[in-house]
Motif scaffolding. Structure first.
Motif, PDB file in Angstrom:
ATOM      1  N   THR A  13      -1.490 -21.512  33.665  1.00 15.37           N
ATOM      2  CA  THR A  13      -0.532 -22.257  32.845  1.00 15.37           C
ATOM      3  C   THR A  13       0.841 -22.240  33.509  1.00 15.37           C
ATOM      4  O   THR A  13       1.086 -21.458  34.426  1.00 15.37           O
ATOM      5  CB  THR A  13      -0.406 -21.659  31.430  1.00 15.37           C
ATOM      6  OG1 THR A  13       0.072 -20.318  31.530  1.00 15.37           O
ATOM      7  CG2 THR A  13      -1.725 -21.695  30.690  1.00 15.37           C
ATOM      8  N   ARG A  14       1.709 -23.108  33.010  1.00 19.07           N
ATOM      9  CA  ARG A  14       3.094 -23.141  33.481  1.00 19.07           C
ATOM     10  C   ARG A  14       3.897 -22.087  32.742  1.00 19.07           C
ATOM     11  O   ARG A  14       3.680 -21.849  31.566  1.00 19.07           O
ATOM     12  CB  ARG A  14       3.719 -24.504  33.233  1.00 19.07           C
ATOM     13  CG  ARG A  14       3.061 -25.614  34.010  1.00 19.07           C
ATOM     14  CD  ARG A  14       3.757 -26.918  33.786  1.00 19.07           C
ATOM     15  NE  ARG A  14       3.794 -27.252  32.365  1.00 19.07           N
ATOM     16  CZ  ARG A  14       4.290 -28.367  31.881  1.00 19.07           C
ATOM     17  NH1 ARG A  14       4.830 -29.248  32.679  1.00 19.07           N
ATOM     18  NH2 ARG A  14       4.282 -28.606  30.596  1.00 19.07           N
ATOM     19  N   ALA A  15       4.856 -21.524  33.457  1.00 14.15           N
ATOM     20  CA  ALA A  15       5.763 -20.556  32.831  1.00 14.15           C
ATOM     21  C   ALA A  15       7.186 -21.002  33.134  1.00 14.15           C
ATOM     22  O   ALA A  15       7.524 -21.274  34.277  1.00 14.15           O
ATOM     23  CB  ALA A  15       5.511 -19.157  33.379  1.00 14.15           C
ATOM     24  N   VAL A  23       1.169 -19.383  36.400  1.00 15.95           N
ATOM     25  CA  VAL A  23       0.732 -18.004  36.209  1.00 15.95           C
ATOM     26  C   VAL A  23      -0.686 -17.980  35.661  1.00 15.95           C
ATOM     27  O   VAL A  23      -1.130 -18.914  34.993  1.00 15.95           O
ATOM     28  CB  VAL A  23       1.669 -17.230  35.249  1.00 15.95           C
ATOM     29  CG1 VAL A  23       3.062 -17.118  35.823  1.00 15.95           C
ATOM     30  CG2 VAL A  23       1.708 -17.877  33.876  1.00 15.95           C
ATOM     31  N   GLN A  25      -2.810 -16.926  32.989  1.00 19.71           N
ATOM     32  CA  GLN A  25      -2.610 -16.517  31.593  1.00 19.71           C
ATOM     33  C   GLN A  25      -3.712 -15.573  31.138  1.00 19.71           C
ATOM     34  O   GLN A  25      -3.596 -14.941  30.110  1.00 19.71           O
ATOM     35  CB  GLN A  25      -2.563 -17.765  30.700  1.00 19.71           C
ATOM     36  CG  GLN A  25      -2.251 -17.497  29.256  1.00 19.71           C
ATOM     37  CD  GLN A  25      -0.826 -17.009  29.067  1.00 19.71           C
ATOM     38  OE1 GLN A  25       0.095 -17.526  29.662  1.00 19.71           O
ATOM     39  NE2 GLN A  25      -0.649 -15.998  28.244  1.00 19.71           N
ATOM     40  N   THR A  66      -0.186 -22.655  26.013  1.00 23.70           N
ATOM     41  CA  THR A  66      -0.082 -23.764  26.962  1.00 23.70           C
ATOM     42  C   THR A  66       0.976 -24.747  26.465  1.00 23.70           C
ATOM     43  O   THR A  66       1.462 -24.650  25.348  1.00 23.70           O
ATOM     44  CB  THR A  66      -1.419 -24.513  27.102  1.00 23.70           C
ATOM     45  OG1 THR A  66      -1.718 -25.174  25.879  1.00 23.70           O
ATOM     46  CG2 THR A  66      -2.562 -23.568  27.453  1.00 23.70           C
TER      47      THR A  66
END
Length: 86
Positions: A13-15, A23, A25, A66
């Motif tokens: 997922t995006r962080a 990253v 998750q 997400t």
């Protein structure tokens, strides 16, 4: 109507926003409902649409891990002209 539940492992997922980092998750569970429909108004015009709702949570219990929206909807129309162009 579709009802679903999906379990994923090693979910990427995006962080953050700027800069965006990707990253791992870990595990996550997704569940939701989708509804889709199509109506023919006459021989030339049809209308369509769908709506979906989903929730997700990580293996540690964190909700909405997400950037996927919880609710989405769309609507459209199609018109068939007599010369074959849609």
């Amino acid at each position: 109507l579709t009802v679903y539940r999906s379990e994923m492992e090693d979910l990427i997922t995006r962080a953050g926003f700027m800069p965006i980092r990707l990253v791992n998750q870990g595990s996550a569970i997704f569940h939701g409902v989708e509804l889709e429909g199509n109506i023919t108004v006459n021989q030339h015009l049809s209308l369509n649409g769908n709506a979906s709702w989903q929730e997700n949570k990580s293996g540690t219990g964190q909700k909405d891990v997400t950037f996927t929206p919880n609710f989405m909807a769309k609507a459209g129309a199609a018109y068939d002209f007599q010369n074959g162009i849609t």
